[in-house]
Design an enzyme around this catalytic site. Structure first.
Site, PDB file in Angstrom:
ATOM      1  N   CYS A   1       2.860 -16.681  86.441  1.00  0.00           N
ATOM      2  CA  CYS A   1       2.472 -18.033  86.847  1.00  0.00           C
ATOM      3  C   CYS A   1       3.654 -18.824  87.414  1.00  0.00           C
ATOM      4  O   CYS A   1       4.678 -18.980  86.742  1.00  0.00           O
ATOM      5  CB  CYS A   1       1.899 -18.767  85.639  1.00  0.00           C
ATOM      6  SG  CYS A   1       1.619 -20.527  85.897  1.00  0.00           S
TER       7      CYS A   1
ATOM      8  N   TYR B   1      -2.980 -21.518  96.829  1.00  0.00           N
ATOM      9  CA  TYR B   1      -4.205 -21.356  96.036  1.00  0.00           C
ATOM     10  C   TYR B   1      -5.420 -21.887  96.792  1.00  0.00           C
ATOM     11  O   TYR B   1      -6.524 -21.325  96.700  1.00  0.00           O
ATOM     12  CB  TYR B   1      -4.063 -22.088  94.696  1.00  0.00           C
ATOM     13  CG  TYR B   1      -3.170 -21.365  93.719  1.00  0.00           C
ATOM     14  CD1 TYR B   1      -3.696 -20.493  92.774  1.00  0.00           C
ATOM     15  CD2 TYR B   1      -1.784 -21.544  93.748  1.00  0.00           C
ATOM     16  CE1 TYR B   1      -2.879 -19.823  91.878  1.00  0.00           C
ATOM     17  CE2 TYR B   1      -0.960 -20.877  92.861  1.00  0.00           C
ATOM     18  CZ  TYR B   1      -1.510 -20.008  91.924  1.00  0.00           C
ATOM     19  OH  TYR B   1      -0.688 -19.336  91.051  1.00  0.00           O
TER      20      TYR B   1
END
Length: 327
Positions: A58, A194
């Site tokens: 992440c 994203y």
């Protein structure tokens, strides 16, 4: 006032409308308490009191690991690394994969259990990083942009060296410039990849991918003139951009359809990435196995087969000439 490059706050109705149009809308984080050196924020900085739950895959959690490393706080703030594979139930704990560890606090199976142990009726997302107080058994903060600022200033007593104590990634004289950079890096690059990768309509993808590369071009122009984004001093703005860039060619180019250009095609950005990567301690926080396996095995809506690509081969340790700006 600057947002600090945090997830935007939108109404439920607006979020539903945008998602209905195929857009990816990131949910806001839920825990925003402060740790301060003197305890005035409600939580006092102490060694061995706080614990970070992170994923090496992440980019948001990666920010906290980098600042923890640069500030020499490894002995003061413990960490647990979740499994790179995120199942339908969310992040889980294992000791059967490299660098992954079981939960030392509750022996939980899933990260969601940490959230529910703190707030039994919690209804938000179970995200990393999580900064957890082992003393009072509460989540202090799960917003990475806030966590890195606490690590930057409030734990100086526990830094290993004087240089680490003096290091300030958000110095007073650069705050406005850092905030300005964060305010376009976050929506258009950090979250922009994203918005491209999780778009479910062509229109939503087109609306995200164009500004992504426009702002990469903007970063390239800045980095053609200075070593870092706000001058010749490393700041949090550089770290926040780096954690996206170090993942770009290995996962975002192919997996998220961000293939207009690779980072290696940008002379100055590519040099910048190698410069940051080769800064003492930062390479130790980077793990491409976790990164590539997480994205390509977990995002089955994007990659239904779950097959992990073999490449590309990238040498982050190749020489760079970024120090020319410091001469």
């Amino acid at each position: 006032m600057s947002s600090g490059g945090k997830p935007e706050k939108v109404s439920v109705e607006e979020a539903m409308d945008r998602r209905g149009k195929g857009e990816f809308v990131r949910s806001a984080t839920a825990f925003h308490d402060d740790i301060t050196a003197n305890g005035s924020g409600g939580f006092k900085a102490e060694a061995n009191r706080y614990h970070l739950y992170v994923s090496l895959a992440c980019p948001w959690a990666h920010r906290t690991l980098i600042v923890r490393k640069l500030k020499g706080l490894e002995d003061a703030i413990s960490t647990t690394v979740v499994d790179w594979y995120m199942a339908q139930q969310g992040w889980n704990f294992t000791d059967q994969k490299p660098k992954c560890t079981k939960d030392p606090v509750y022996d939980a199976k899933y990260l969601s259990e940490i959230y529910f142990n703190v707030v039994p009726d919690y209804g938000g997302r179970y995200t990393v990083p999580v900064l957890f107080d082992k003393k009072t058994k509460v989540i202090v903060n799960n917003e990475s942009s806030e966590i890195i600022r606490m690590l930057n200033t409030e734990f100086n007593e526990f830094c290993k060296t004087e240089d680490q104590k003096k290091l300030n990634l958000y110095p007073e004289h650069l705050k406005s410039k850092i905030d300005e950079v964060n305010d376009w890096v976050y929506p258009y690059i950090n979250n922009g990849v994203y918005r491209c990768g999780f778009a479910t309509t062509q229109e939503a993808y087109n609306a995200a991918v164009k500004p992504l590369f426009e702002h990469l071009d903007k970063a390239e122009d800045i980095l053609s003139k200075t070593r870092y984004l706000t001058g010749n001093q490393l700041t949090e703005a550089d770290i926040r951009l780096f954690t996206t860039l170090v993942r770009f060619d290995t996962v975002y180019v192919g997996h998220f359809k961000c293939n207009k250009k690779r980072i290696m095609d940008y002379q100055n950005i590519w040099g910048f990435v190698r410069d940051i990567y080769q800064t003492d301690g930062i390479a130790e926080t980077c793990d491409q196995e976790h990164i590539q396996k997480h994205y390509q095995q977990s995002h089955l809506s994007v990659n239904p087969s779950g097959i992990v690509a073999i490449g590309p081969d990238i040498d982050f340790n190749a020489p760079h000439d970024r120090d020319k700006f410091s001469k």
